[in-house]
Design a protein around this motif. Structure first.
Motif, PDB file in Angstrom:
ATOM      1  N   ILE A 208      -2.515  -2.671 -20.213  1.00 46.77           N
ATOM      2  CA  ILE A 208      -1.223  -2.445 -19.567  1.00 46.77           C
ATOM      3  C   ILE A 208      -0.947  -3.420 -18.429  1.00 46.77           C
ATOM      4  N   GLU A 209      -1.985  -4.035 -17.877  1.00 47.85           N
ATOM      5  CA  GLU A 209      -1.790  -5.050 -16.829  1.00 47.85           C
ATOM      6  C   GLU A 209      -2.966  -6.021 -16.852  1.00 47.85           C
ATOM      7  N   THR A 210      -2.667  -7.291 -16.635  1.00 46.45           N
ATOM      8  CA  THR A 210      -3.704  -8.309 -16.499  1.00 46.45           C
ATOM      9  C   THR A 210      -3.262  -9.301 -15.435  1.00 46.45           C
ATOM     10  N   GLY A 211      -4.199  -9.704 -14.590  1.00 43.48           N
ATOM     11  CA  GLY A 211      -3.861 -10.727 -13.598  1.00 43.48           C
ATOM     12  C   GLY A 211      -4.878 -10.751 -12.475  1.00 43.48           C
ATOM     13  N   THR A 212      -4.661 -11.639 -11.512  1.00 42.94           N
ATOM     14  CA  THR A 212      -5.499 -11.648 -10.320  1.00 42.94           C
ATOM     15  C   THR A 212      -5.141 -10.421  -9.489  1.00 42.94           C
ATOM     16  N   LEU A 213      -5.995 -10.085  -8.525  1.00 46.37           N
ATOM     17  CA  LEU A 213      -5.684  -8.952  -7.670  1.00 46.37           C
ATOM     18  C   LEU A 213      -4.367  -9.164  -6.936  1.00 46.37           C
ATOM     19  N   GLU A 214      -4.123 -10.396  -6.514  1.00 47.64           N
ATOM     20  CA  GLU A 214      -2.862 -10.684  -5.825  1.00 47.64           C
ATOM     21  C   GLU A 214      -1.674 -10.502  -6.765  1.00 47.64           C
ATOM     22  N   ASP A 215      -1.859 -10.879  -8.043  1.00 48.83           N
ATOM     23  CA  ASP A 215      -0.786 -10.689  -9.026  1.00 48.83           C
ATOM     24  C   ASP A 215      -0.416  -9.219  -9.154  1.00 48.83           C
ATOM     25  N   LEU A 216      -1.406  -8.349  -9.019  1.00 47.94           N
ATOM     26  CA  LEU A 216      -1.194  -6.922  -9.261  1.00 47.94           C
ATOM     27  C   LEU A 216      -0.806  -6.146  -8.012  1.00 47.94           C
ATOM     28  N   ARG A 217      -0.827  -6.790  -6.849  1.00 52.12           N
ATOM     29  CA  ARG A 217      -0.508  -6.079  -5.612  1.00 52.12           C
ATOM     30  C   ARG A 217       0.910  -5.507  -5.624  1.00 52.12           C
ATOM     31  N   HIS A 218       1.812  -6.147  -6.362  1.00 56.33           N
ATOM     32  CA  HIS A 218       3.198  -5.673  -6.359  1.00 56.33           C
ATOM     33  C   HIS A 218       3.320  -4.272  -6.937  1.00 56.33           C
ATOM     34  N   LEU A 219       2.300  -3.845  -7.668  1.00 57.37           N
ATOM     35  CA  LEU A 219       2.349  -2.518  -8.269  1.00 57.37           C
ATOM     36  C   LEU A 219       1.802  -1.438  -7.346  1.00 57.37           C
ATOM     37  N   THR A 220       1.332  -1.824  -6.180  1.00 56.76           N
ATOM     38  CA  THR A 220       0.689  -0.870  -5.281  1.00 56.76           C
ATOM     39  C   THR A 220       1.598  -0.507  -4.122  1.00 56.76           C
ATOM     40  N   ARG A 221       1.143   0.491  -3.390  1.00 57.51           N
ATOM     41  CA  ARG A 221       1.863   0.927  -2.202  1.00 57.51           C
ATOM     42  C   ARG A 221       1.007   0.695  -0.972  1.00 57.51           C
ATOM     43  N   THR A 222       1.624   0.266   0.097  1.00 51.50           N
ATOM     44  CA  THR A 222       0.921   0.074   1.360  1.00 51.50           C
ATOM     45  C   THR A 222       0.957   1.371   2.161  1.00 51.50           C
ATOM     46  N   ASN A 223      -0.177   1.712   2.784  1.00 52.25           N
ATOM     47  CA  ASN A 223      -0.259   2.911   3.608  1.00 52.25           C
ATOM     48  C   ASN A 223       0.165   2.585   5.038  1.00 52.25           C
ATOM     49  N   LEU A 224       1.090   3.360   5.587  1.00 52.97           N
ATOM     50  CA  LEU A 224       1.585   3.143   6.951  1.00 52.97           C
ATOM     51  C   LEU A 224       1.438   4.411   7.790  1.00 52.97           C
ATOM     52  N   TYR A 225       1.158   4.212   9.082  1.00 52.20           N
ATOM     53  CA  TYR A 225       1.233   5.291  10.064  1.00 52.20           C
ATOM     54  C   TYR A 225       2.126   4.785  11.191  1.00 52.20           C
ATOM     55  N   VAL A 226       3.136   5.564  11.550  1.00 53.31           N
ATOM     56  CA  VAL A 226       4.133   5.107  12.524  1.00 53.31           C
ATOM     57  C   VAL A 226       4.375   6.181  13.577  1.00 53.31           C
ATOM     58  N   GLU A 227       4.461   5.748  14.838  1.00 57.62           N
ATOM     59  CA  GLU A 227       4.924   6.604  15.927  1.00 57.62           C
ATOM     60  C   GLU A 227       6.201   5.977  16.484  1.00 57.62           C
ATOM     61  N   THR A 228       7.250   6.788  16.644  1.00 56.13           N
ATOM     62  CA  THR A 228       8.552   6.269  17.088  1.00 56.13           C
ATOM     63  C   THR A 228       9.074   7.056  18.288  1.00 56.13           C
ATOM     64  N   SER A 229      10.022   6.428  18.997  1.00 59.89           N
ATOM     65  CA  SER A 229      10.626   7.077  20.173  1.00 59.89           C
ATOM     66  C   SER A 229      11.453   8.286  19.759  1.00 59.89           C
TER      67      SER A 229
END
Length: 298
Positions: A208-229
């Protein structure tokens, strides 16, 4: 040069479609990660490459030769380590290593002794006394001592402790630096992430997918933690935002990589006081592909 090539490789067991037109290419001097859950088709593919199974359709070539017709010639130039190694119970580990090396005409005692020490292995005991991890060590020591053109590893570190996993990784990197080719099937995603130049993901018998790890990063989600005013309104409804979890001082969530720029711009309106970001991992990619999917053993 292409070391492994499959074209529309298919395999049926009765009415079960274990492989469906699998296309894979492993190049000379690279480590190719072959990942998927149990039952995805990894071991079936490897058995065809080793000449142990006949495909129902398509082609499989290893080292420029037909995987089935030229299996004997291919095996002279490769080392294979399965996830569960069976040994001759009345031979010692050292005798088995010598025997496996002799099949390839190799008598490099210095290399063998180096590997025995690196893997902290006692070669004097009968194989029937060995744990699963020690049986794996016998096969790994023999494989790295042979120094073939191609290594095929199918869950090779099964049963090894973390220190021995690192030793395995060291010798894989050494083999790659020497221009050897490695097909690595593994459930240990951190291992794949550290070692592999390219990755192929198989699910339900299909690539279903083949490529370098960088090629496949677009399919992932980045984890964020945010504190706001100011509190962020309806964050869970924002496009590209997932798994929102409110915490005492802020909020954690995941963002689709392709929506990151937009989400960051929108967050700015709420007065960012603190932000932490964790890059997407291969495990994130893997879990997204297999959410809700299953499979049988094959």
């Amino acid at each position: 040069m292409t070391v492994i090539r499959t074209v529309d490789l298919s395999k049926q067991f009765g009415k079960v479609n274990a492989l469906n037109k699998v296309n894979m290419e492993v190049k000379e001097g690279e480590v190719y990660g072959f990942i998927g859950p149990n039952g995805a088709g990894k071991s079936t593919t490897i058995r065809i490459l080793l000449g142990m199974l006949n495909p129902s359709g398509g082609q499989a070539e290893v080292l420029g030769m037909d995987a089935k017709k030229d299996a004997v010639a291919i095996h002279r130039r490769l080392a294979y380590v399965p996830g569960d190694v069976n040994l001759w119970p009345n031979l010692t580990g050292g005798e088995v290593i010598d025997l496996l090396m002799s099949f390839h005409g190799v008598k490099n005692k210095g290399r063998k002794d180096e590997l025995i020490q690196a893997f902290q292995f006692d070669p004097s005991k009968k194989c029937r006394t060995y744990s699963k991890g020690n049986r794996q060590k016998v096969a790994l020591i023999a494989a790295f001592a042979i120094e073939p053109d191609l290594y095929i590893f199918d869950e090779p570190t099964s049963g090894l402790d973390p220190l021995m996993e690192r030793t395995f990784q060291k010798y894989v990197k050494e083999a790659r630096n020497q221009g050897k080719s490695i097909l690595l099937s593994s459930h240990i995603l951190s291992e794949v992430e550290q070692l592999c130049d390219r990755v192929g993901i198989i699910r339900d018998g299909e690539m279903i997918e083949t490529g370098t790890l960088e090629d496949l990063r677009h399919l992932t989600r980045t984890n964020l933690y945010v504190e706001t005013s100011r509190p962020i309104d309806n964050l869970e409804t924002w496009e590209g935002v997932h798994d929102v979890e409110k915490r005492q001082s802020g909020v954690s969530f995941q963002v689709d990589t392709e929506r990151m720029e937009t989400v960051m711009a929108e967050l700015g309106a709420f007065g960012i006081k603190k932000i932490e970001s964790a890059p997407p991992t291969l495990e994130d990619l893997f879990m997204r592909h297999y959410e809700g999917s299953g499979g049988g053993d094959r």
